[in-house]
Scaffold this motif. Structure first.
Motif, PDB file in Angstrom:
ATOM      1  N   ASP A 212     -20.573 -28.202  19.650  1.00 14.87           N
ATOM      2  CA  ASP A 212     -19.571 -28.816  20.511  1.00 14.87           C
ATOM      3  C   ASP A 212     -20.030 -28.857  21.967  1.00 14.87           C
ATOM      4  N   ALA A 213     -21.188 -28.238  22.250  1.00 16.75           N
ATOM      5  CA  ALA A 213     -21.735 -28.290  23.605  1.00 16.75           C
ATOM      6  C   ALA A 213     -22.392 -29.636  23.896  1.00 16.75           C
ATOM      7  N   ALA A 214     -22.710 -30.398  22.851  1.00 15.37           N
ATOM      8  CA  ALA A 214     -23.455 -31.638  23.045  1.00 15.37           C
ATOM      9  C   ALA A 214     -22.730 -32.606  23.967  1.00 15.37           C
ATOM     10  N   GLU A 215     -21.445 -32.800  23.740  1.00 18.13           N
ATOM     11  CA  GLU A 215     -20.706 -33.744  24.570  1.00 18.13           C
ATOM     12  C   GLU A 215     -20.618 -33.261  26.011  1.00 18.13           C
ATOM     13  N   ARG A 216     -20.502 -31.949  26.203  1.00 21.41           N
ATOM     14  CA  ARG A 216     -20.454 -31.405  27.562  1.00 21.41           C
ATOM     15  C   ARG A 216     -21.771 -31.640  28.290  1.00 21.41           C
TER      16      ARG A 216
END
Length: 284
Positions: A212-216
């Motif tokens: 979920d860090a990818a979008e950040r």
């Protein structure tokens, strides 16, 4: 493994100055995909694996089945970012006597046979040993679009930045979930072609789900002015490609393609690429 060192405050690298008549092949490929309403597909394969001709054939299969950008990885004896599948592949290539000039021959062959932008991915020590200007010159002469340097940070890359400017090459730096806003801004300024967003802290390898860090990571790079951000590490399914494609400009796949090449040769690379890009559905 951390993809970058953790210095106190990053120093300021030289500001890249583009030659007015120089176009970014990688940016053009990503923008062409954007014009079609999709994220670009970027596929990675190791140079010379399992042999020179097979690696060329596999890269061509990538392009034939929907890859917009192709990464040719340079085998290295201490691959700190690579997971076990890629490590094993590059170890085999080195054992058969691979030498750095071979990568330029592979790039040239793939460029001649496809319309894809062809980058090399290499640890910087190999560029440094050959000489930044010599490496850039030979890569440009082979028709390569540029290079991804996963272990190089911009404030230590002035020689490489200047060499790529002289030879009209793209230079791709990595930004990670742990990168500070100051570091992200520096990476965005120094990069040309796209910014490589690392979705997880660790080595390469197929994973069940995208961090979920990818979008950040993408949001942070865009906030710092990045025009194109592509995400890699852990992408292995069509669902991953579609998920990342909703917020990133490109999706990078490596380990899954290398495993396909290991198990089924170039044809298997083509089949998996078609599945991941959706080309297989279009052909039905």
């Amino acid at each position: 493994m951390s993809t970058e060192a953790t210095p106190a405050e990053p120093s300021t690298p030289p500001t890249p100055t583009q030659a007015p008549d120089t176009r970014s092949k990688t940016a053009d490929a990503i923008e062409a995909a954007r014009a079609q309403g999709r994220a670009a597909f970027i596929g990675y394969l190791p140079a010379g694996y399992p042999d020179k001709e097979s690696s060329i054939a596999a890269a061509i299969e990538l392009a034939r089945n929907g890859a917009d950008v192709i990464e040719i990885g340079v085998p290295y004896s201490d691959p700190v970012m690579d997971g076990p599948v890629i490590q094993q592949a590059t170890t085999e290539v080195l054992a058969r006597g691979f030498r750095l000039p071979e990568v330029f021959e592979i790039v040239a062959a793939v460029v001649q046979a496809t319309d894809a932008a062809v980058l090399v991915m290499t640890y910087y020590n190999l560029i440094d040993r050959m000489g930044a200007d010599e490496f850039a010159r030979r890569l440009a002469e082979a028709g390569g679009a540029g290079a991804i340097t996963p272990d190089l940070i911009p404030d230590e890359g002035s020689e490489w930045i200047q060499a790529t400017q002289r030879h009209g090459l793209d230079r791709v730096f990595l930004t990670a979930p742990t990168s500070s806003p100051e570091r992200v801004a520096q990476i965005v300024t120094a990069s040309r072609g796209f910014v490589y967003g690392v979705s997880v802290m660790g080595v390469t390898g197929a994973r069940d789900q995208v961090s979920d860090a990818a979008e950040r990571v993408v949001t942070a790079a865009r906030s710092a002015g990045a025009e194109r951000v592509c995400v890699g590490l852990g992408v292995s399914t069509r669902a991953h490609v579609e998920e990342i494609g909703r917020y990133a400009d490109g999706v990078i796949v490596g380990t899954a393609l290398v495993a396909a090449l290991r198990d089924g040769g170039p044809a298997a690379v083509g089949a998996l690429t078609a599945e991941l890009t959706g080309a297989a559905e279009t052909a039905r």
